[in-house]
Motif scaffolding. Structure first.
Motif, short mmCIF file in Angstrom:
data_model
loop_
_atom_site.label_atom_id
_atom_site.label_comp_id
_atom_site.label_asym_id
_atom_site.label_seq_id
_atom_site.Cartn_x
_atom_site.Cartn_y
_atom_site.Cartn_z
N THR A 1 0.84 -1.19 0.00
CA THR A 1 0.00 0.00 0.00
C THR A 1 0.87 1.24 0.00
OG1 THR A 1 -1.71 1.24 1.18
CG2 THR A 1 -0.21 -0.08 2.53
N GLU A 2 0.38 2.28 -0.64
CA GLU A 2 1.10 3.55 -0.59
C GLU A 2 0.58 4.44 0.54
OE1 GLU A 2 -0.11 6.45 -3.79
OE2 GLU A 2 -1.04 4.62 -4.58
N ASP A 3 -0.44 3.96 1.26
CA ASP A 3 -1.09 4.77 2.28
C ASP A 3 -0.45 4.69 3.66
OD1 ASP A 3 -2.99 5.67 0.46
OD2 ASP A 3 -4.28 3.94 0.83
N LEU A 4 0.43 3.73 3.87
CA LEU A 4 1.10 3.56 5.17
C LEU A 4 2.60 3.62 4.97
CD1 LEU A 4 -1.19 0.68 6.46
CD2 LEU A 4 -1.23 3.07 7.21
N ASP A 5 3.34 3.73 6.07
CA ASP A 5 4.79 3.88 5.99
C ASP A 5 5.48 2.58 5.61
OD1 ASP A 5 4.60 6.55 6.70
OD2 ASP A 5 4.87 6.13 8.84
N ASP A 6 6.31 2.65 4.58
CA ASP A 6 7.06 1.49 4.10
C ASP A 6 7.95 0.94 5.21
OD1 ASP A 6 9.86 0.69 2.31
OD2 ASP A 6 7.93 -0.15 1.72
N GLY A 7 7.90 -0.38 5.39
CA GLY A 7 8.75 -1.03 6.37
C GLY A 7 8.12 -1.16 7.75
N GLN A 8 7.02 -0.49 7.96
CA GLN A 8 6.31 -0.56 9.24
C GLN A 8 5.73 -1.95 9.41
OE1 GLN A 8 3.11 2.29 9.14
NE2 GLN A 8 3.12 2.57 11.35
N ARG A 9 5.60 -2.40 10.64
CA ARG A 9 4.95 -3.68 10.94
C ARG A 9 3.79 -3.39 11.87
NH1 ARG A 9 5.65 -8.90 10.13
NH2 ARG A 9 7.67 -8.66 9.18
N ILE A 10 2.59 -3.73 11.42
CA ILE A 10 1.38 -3.49 12.20
C ILE A 10 0.62 -4.81 12.30
CG2 ILE A 10 -0.78 -2.21 12.38
CD1 ILE A 10 0.44 -0.05 10.58
N ALA A 11 0.29 -5.21 13.51
CA ALA A 11 -0.49 -6.43 13.75
C ALA A 11 0.15 -7.64 13.07
CB ALA A 11 -1.94 -6.25 13.30
N GLY A 12 1.48 -7.67 13.05
CA GLY A 12 2.19 -8.80 12.47
C GLY A 12 2.29 -8.77 10.96
N VAL A 13 1.80 -7.69 10.34
CA VAL A 13 1.83 -7.57 8.88
C VAL A 13 2.88 -6.53 8.49
CG1 VAL A 13 0.49 -6.98 6.82
CG2 VAL A 13 -0.62 -8.16 8.73
N GLU A 14 3.77 -6.90 7.59
CA GLU A 14 4.79 -5.96 7.11
C GLU A 14 4.17 -5.07 6.04
OE1 GLU A 14 9.11 -5.88 4.84
OE2 GLU A 14 8.19 -7.79 5.32
N ILE A 15 4.32 -3.76 6.21
CA ILE A 15 3.77 -2.79 5.27
C ILE A 15 4.85 -2.46 4.25
CG2 ILE A 15 2.71 -0.52 4.99
CD1 ILE A 15 1.13 -2.57 6.80
#
Length: 73
Positions: free
Chosen positions: A48-62
């Motif tokens: 997604t382009e809507d969240l920060d690249d490389g972030q991990r949220i709820a066990g999901v890598e963005i």
């Protein structure tokens, strides 16, 4: 090809989980719902382009498909 994609219809507890993700990660409820759905479906990476690249949220890598090779937009 699209018929092979799994459709997710969130249950009440997943919507509640998304509200917690939204509060904890400081993202919109809609983005949190997408993350929660990805986590519920067992996705390891969410593109997604809507969240920060490389972030991990709820066990999901963005991952941002438009990020540069250095990992930043």
């Amino acid at each position: 090809m699209l018929s092979r994609w799994q459709v997710h219809s969130p249950l009440t507890h997943e919507v509640v989980a998304a509200t917690l993700i939204s509060e904890h990660s400081q993202v919109s409820l809609w983005d949190a719902m997408v993350v929660q759905s990805a986590a519920s479906l067992g996705c390891e990476v969410l593109w997604t382009e809507d969240l920060d690249d490389g972030q991990r949220i709820a066990g999901v890598e963005i991952r941002n498909p438009f990020a540069t090779a250095a990992g930043h937009q």
